[in-house]
Scaffold this motif. Structure first.
Motif, PDB file in Angstrom:
ATOM      1  N   MET A   1      16.617  91.030  19.496  1.00 46.93           N
ATOM      2  CA  MET A   1      15.804  89.851  19.372  1.00 46.93           C
ATOM      3  C   MET A   1      16.706  88.618  19.420  1.00 46.93           C
ATOM      4  O   MET A   1      17.765  88.580  18.806  1.00 46.93           O
ATOM      5  CB  MET A   1      15.031  89.880  18.049  1.00 46.93           C
ATOM      6  N   LEU A   2      16.277  87.630  20.161  1.00 42.85           N
ATOM      7  CA  LEU A   2      16.949  86.349  20.283  1.00 42.85           C
ATOM      8  C   LEU A   2      16.039  85.293  19.656  1.00 42.85           C
ATOM      9  O   LEU A   2      14.915  85.104  20.094  1.00 42.85           O
ATOM     10  CB  LEU A   2      17.210  86.021  21.757  1.00 42.85           C
ATOM     11  N   VAL A   3      16.530  84.632  18.602  1.00 38.14           N
ATOM     12  CA  VAL A   3      15.753  83.606  17.918  1.00 38.14           C
ATOM     13  C   VAL A   3      16.087  82.251  18.534  1.00 38.14           C
ATOM     14  O   VAL A   3      17.259  81.891  18.664  1.00 38.14           O
ATOM     15  CB  VAL A   3      16.064  83.595  16.403  1.00 38.14           C
ATOM     16  N   LEU A   4      15.034  81.523  18.913  1.00 39.87           N
ATOM     17  CA  LEU A   4      15.191  80.181  19.473  1.00 39.87           C
ATOM     18  C   LEU A   4      14.632  79.177  18.480  1.00 39.87           C
ATOM     19  O   LEU A   4      13.573  79.404  17.894  1.00 39.87           O
ATOM     20  CB  LEU A   4      14.458  80.069  20.806  1.00 39.87           C
ATOM     21  N   SER A   5      15.329  78.064  18.305  1.00 36.37           N
ATOM     22  CA  SER A   5      14.914  77.057  17.332  1.00 36.37           C
ATOM     23  C   SER A   5      14.949  75.668  17.958  1.00 36.37           C
ATOM     24  O   SER A   5      15.871  75.349  18.712  1.00 36.37           O
ATOM     25  CB  SER A   5      15.864  77.097  16.129  1.00 36.37           C
ATOM     26  N   MET A   6      13.969  74.863  17.628  1.00 37.96           N
ATOM     27  CA  MET A   6      13.947  73.472  18.094  1.00 37.96           C
ATOM     28  C   MET A   6      14.885  72.596  17.275  1.00 37.96           C
ATOM     29  O   MET A   6      15.265  71.526  17.719  1.00 37.96           O
ATOM     30  CB  MET A   6      12.521  72.911  18.027  1.00 37.96           C
ATOM     31  N   ALA A   7      15.242  73.045  16.079  1.00 35.45           N
ATOM     32  CA  ALA A   7      16.157  72.293  15.213  1.00 35.45           C
ATOM     33  C   ALA A   7      17.180  73.275  14.622  1.00 35.45           C
ATOM     34  O   ALA A   7      17.114  73.622  13.445  1.00 35.45           O
ATOM     35  CB  ALA A   7      15.387  71.585  14.115  1.00 35.45           C
ATOM     36  N   PRO A   8      18.110  73.755  15.459  1.00 37.14           N
ATOM     37  CA  PRO A   8      19.053  74.774  14.988  1.00 37.14           C
ATOM     38  C   PRO A   8      19.931  74.279  13.844  1.00 37.14           C
ATOM     39  O   PRO A   8      20.311  73.112  13.793  1.00 37.14           O
ATOM     40  CB  PRO A   8      19.911  75.085  16.209  1.00 37.14           C
ATOM     41  N   SER A   9      20.211  75.212  12.941  1.00 35.56           N
ATOM     42  CA  SER A   9      21.120  74.913  11.835  1.00 35.56           C
ATOM     43  C   SER A   9      21.924  76.166  11.533  1.00 35.56           C
ATOM     44  O   SER A   9      21.503  77.283  11.848  1.00 35.56           O
ATOM     45  CB  SER A   9      20.335  74.489  10.586  1.00 35.56           C
TER      46      SER A   9
ATOM     47  N   GLN B   1      22.488  77.457   8.621  1.00 30.75           N
ATOM     48  CA  GLN B   1      21.778  78.265   7.635  1.00 30.75           C
ATOM     49  C   GLN B   1      20.700  79.121   8.304  1.00 30.75           C
ATOM     50  O   GLN B   1      20.556  80.306   7.993  1.00 30.75           O
ATOM     51  CB  GLN B   1      21.134  77.380   6.556  1.00 30.75           C
ATOM     52  N   GLU B   2      19.942  78.510   9.211  1.00 33.25           N
ATOM     53  CA  GLU B   2      18.901  79.251   9.913  1.00 33.25           C
ATOM     54  C   GLU B   2      19.511  80.345  10.788  1.00 33.25           C
ATOM     55  O   GLU B   2      18.978  81.457  10.857  1.00 33.25           O
ATOM     56  CB  GLU B   2      18.066  78.288  10.763  1.00 33.25           C
ATOM     57  N   ALA B   3      20.626  80.047  11.441  1.00 29.68           N
ATOM     58  CA  ALA B   3      21.307  81.046  12.276  1.00 29.68           C
ATOM     59  C   ALA B   3      21.736  82.237  11.431  1.00 29.68           C
ATOM     60  O   ALA B   3      21.528  83.394  11.825  1.00 29.68           O
ATOM     61  CB  ALA B   3      22.519  80.419  12.970  1.00 29.68           C
ATOM     62  N   MET B   4      22.329  81.974  10.278  1.00 27.07           N
ATOM     63  CA  MET B   4      22.781  83.061   9.410  1.00 27.07           C
ATOM     64  C   MET B   4      21.599  83.893   8.926  1.00 27.07           C
ATOM     65  O   MET B   4      21.672  85.122   8.899  1.00 27.07           O
ATOM     66  CB  MET B   4      23.576  82.508   8.228  1.00 27.07           C
ATOM     67  N   LEU B   5      20.512  83.241   8.571  1.00 23.20           N
ATOM     68  CA  LEU B   5      19.313  83.957   8.122  1.00 23.20           C
ATOM     69  C   LEU B   5      18.766  84.838   9.250  1.00 23.20           C
ATOM     70  O   LEU B   5      18.420  85.997   9.027  1.00 23.20           O
ATOM     71  CB  LEU B   5      18.244  82.965   7.647  1.00 23.20           C
ATOM     72  N   ALA B   6      18.718  84.304  10.463  1.00 25.21           N
ATOM     73  CA  ALA B   6      18.226  85.075  11.613  1.00 25.21           C
ATOM     74  C   ALA B   6      19.102  86.294  11.863  1.00 25.21           C
ATOM     75  O   ALA B   6      18.594  87.410  12.053  1.00 25.21           O
ATOM     76  CB  ALA B   6      18.171  84.188  12.853  1.00 25.21           C
ATOM     77  N   LEU B   7      20.416  86.099  11.840  1.00 18.81           N
ATOM     78  CA  LEU B   7      21.342  87.213  12.092  1.00 18.81           C
ATOM     79  C   LEU B   7      21.274  88.249  10.969  1.00 18.81           C
ATOM     80  O   LEU B   7      21.305  89.450  11.232  1.00 18.81           O
ATOM     81  CB  LEU B   7      22.766  86.689  12.279  1.00 18.81           C
TER      82      LEU B   7
ATOM     83  N   ALA C   1      18.375  89.695  13.958  1.00 13.91           N
ATOM     84  CA  ALA C   1      18.424  89.086  15.290  1.00 13.91           C
ATOM     85  C   ALA C   1      19.794  89.329  15.903  1.00 13.91           C
ATOM     86  O   ALA C   1      20.803  89.395  15.200  1.00 13.91           O
ATOM     87  CB  ALA C   1      18.149  87.587  15.199  1.00 13.91           C
ATOM     88  N   ARG C   2      19.837  89.470  17.211  1.00 10.80           N
ATOM     89  CA  ARG C   2      21.099  89.658  17.931  1.00 10.80           C
ATOM     90  C   ARG C   2      21.601  88.331  18.484  1.00 10.80           C
ATOM     91  O   ARG C   2      22.728  88.261  18.974  1.00 10.80           O
ATOM     92  CB  ARG C   2      20.922  90.647  19.081  1.00 10.80           C
ATOM     93  N   GLY C   3      20.766  87.311  18.418  1.00 14.98           N
ATOM     94  CA  GLY C   3      21.184  86.030  18.946  1.00 14.98           C
ATOM     95  C   GLY C   3      20.399  84.892  18.338  1.00 14.98           C
ATOM     96  O   GLY C   3      19.310  85.075  17.778  1.00 14.98           O
ATOM     97  N   TYR C   4      20.966  83.700  18.458  1.00 14.76           N
ATOM     98  CA  TYR C   4      20.358  82.498  17.913  1.00 14.76           C
ATOM     99  C   TYR C   4      20.778  81.340  18.804  1.00 14.76           C
ATOM    100  O   TYR C   4      21.968  81.183  19.104  1.00 14.76           O
ATOM    101  CB  TYR C   4      20.844  82.268  16.481  1.00 14.76           C
ATOM    102  N   ALA C   5      19.809  80.553  19.255  1.00 18.45           N
ATOM    103  CA  ALA C   5      20.143  79.455  20.157  1.00 18.45           C
ATOM    104  C   ALA C   5      19.088  78.356  20.065  1.00 18.45           C
ATOM    105  O   ALA C   5      17.997  78.558  19.522  1.00 18.45           O
ATOM    106  CB  ALA C   5      20.214  79.972  21.596  1.00 18.45           C
ATOM    107  N   HIS C   6      19.434  77.209  20.613  1.00 12.27           N
ATOM    108  CA  HIS C   6      18.504  76.092  20.699  1.00 12.27           C
ATOM    109  C   HIS C   6      17.419  76.460  21.704  1.00 12.27           C
ATOM    110  O   HIS C   6      17.705  77.029  22.756  1.00 12.27           O
ATOM    111  CB  HIS C   6      19.240  74.829  21.155  1.00 12.27           C
ATOM    112  N   ALA C   7      16.179  76.133  21.383  1.00  8.54           N
ATOM    113  CA  ALA C   7      15.052  76.462  22.258  1.00  8.54           C
ATOM    114  C   ALA C   7      15.134  75.746  23.602  1.00  8.54           C
ATOM    115  O   ALA C   7      14.570  76.219  24.590  1.00  8.54           O
ATOM    116  CB  ALA C   7      13.737  76.124  21.566  1.00  8.54           C
ATOM    117  N   LEU C   8      15.850  74.638  23.664  1.00  7.52           N
ATOM    118  CA  LEU C   8      15.977  73.888  24.910  1.00  7.52           C
ATOM    119  C   LEU C   8      17.308  74.170  25.617  1.00  7.52           C
ATOM    120  O   LEU C   8      17.794  73.341  26.386  1.00  7.52           O
ATOM    121  CB  LEU C   8      15.811  72.388  24.643  1.00  7.52           C
ATOM    122  N   LEU C   9      17.861  75.348  25.373  1.00 16.83           N
ATOM    123  CA  LEU C   9      19.100  75.767  26.025  1.00 16.83           C
ATOM    124  C   LEU C   9      18.898  75.752  27.536  1.00 16.83           C
ATOM    125  O   LEU C   9      17.820  76.085  28.024  1.00 16.83           O
ATOM    126  CB  LEU C   9      19.441  77.182  25.546  1.00 16.83           C
TER     127      LEU C   9
END
Length: 140
Positions: free
Chosen positions: A1-9, A11-17, A21-29
């Motif tokens: 699972m790849l989590v996309l966020s409009m306001a990456p942080s 803390q949110e990345a660590m929570l997702a991982l 989740a296998r990945g975390y990135a800005h939704a507008l990548l």
């Protein structure tokens, strides 16, 4: 699972991982980077923003003992500039900051880093950090 966020942080990345989740990135990548992230995560790799990866590398470098625990044998195979780039990358410094520190272009940093990867037989920054770290004989 790849989590996309409009306001990456961070803390949110660590929570997702931590949640699997296998990945975390800005939704507008950029589309090409989004494709890379999807490919990496689909093949059991981990994709995180470069800033977060640099923080992880820097913390890992310190946790492994920093400059006092670096393989001098491995560094001796590199040119002076390659050593400077390799050590900065191990500390978690971005290519842009390495370029500023060494008064060279980012393109030159990338060229030196490519040479470091070839000479040390690694494919990425994390592998370089692990290879540079002197292992305790009791652990190996």
């Amino acid at each position: 699972m790849l989590v996309l966020s409009m306001a990456p942080s961070e803390q949110e990345a660590m929570l997702a991982l931590q949640s699997g989740a296998r990945g975390y990135a800005h939704a507008l990548l950029a589309p090409n980077l989004l494709q890379q992230a999807a490919l990496v995560t689909a093949n059991q790799g981990v994709w995180v923003p470069a800033e977060l990866l640099n923080r992880v590398l820097g913390a890992t470098y310190k946790g492994l003992g920093g400059a006092e625990r670096v393989s001098q044998e491995l560094l001796s195979e590199l040119t002076e500039r390659e050593r400077a780039v390799a050590m900065a990358v191990a500390e978690g410094v971005s290519n842009k900051e390495v370029a500023r520190r060494l008064n060279i272009t980012e393109r030159t940093v990338k060229a030196h880093l490519g040479a470091v990867f070839r000479k040390t037989g690694v494919r990425d920054r994390m592998q370089l950090l692990v290879k540079l770290a002197v292992q305790d004989e009791r652990i190996v």
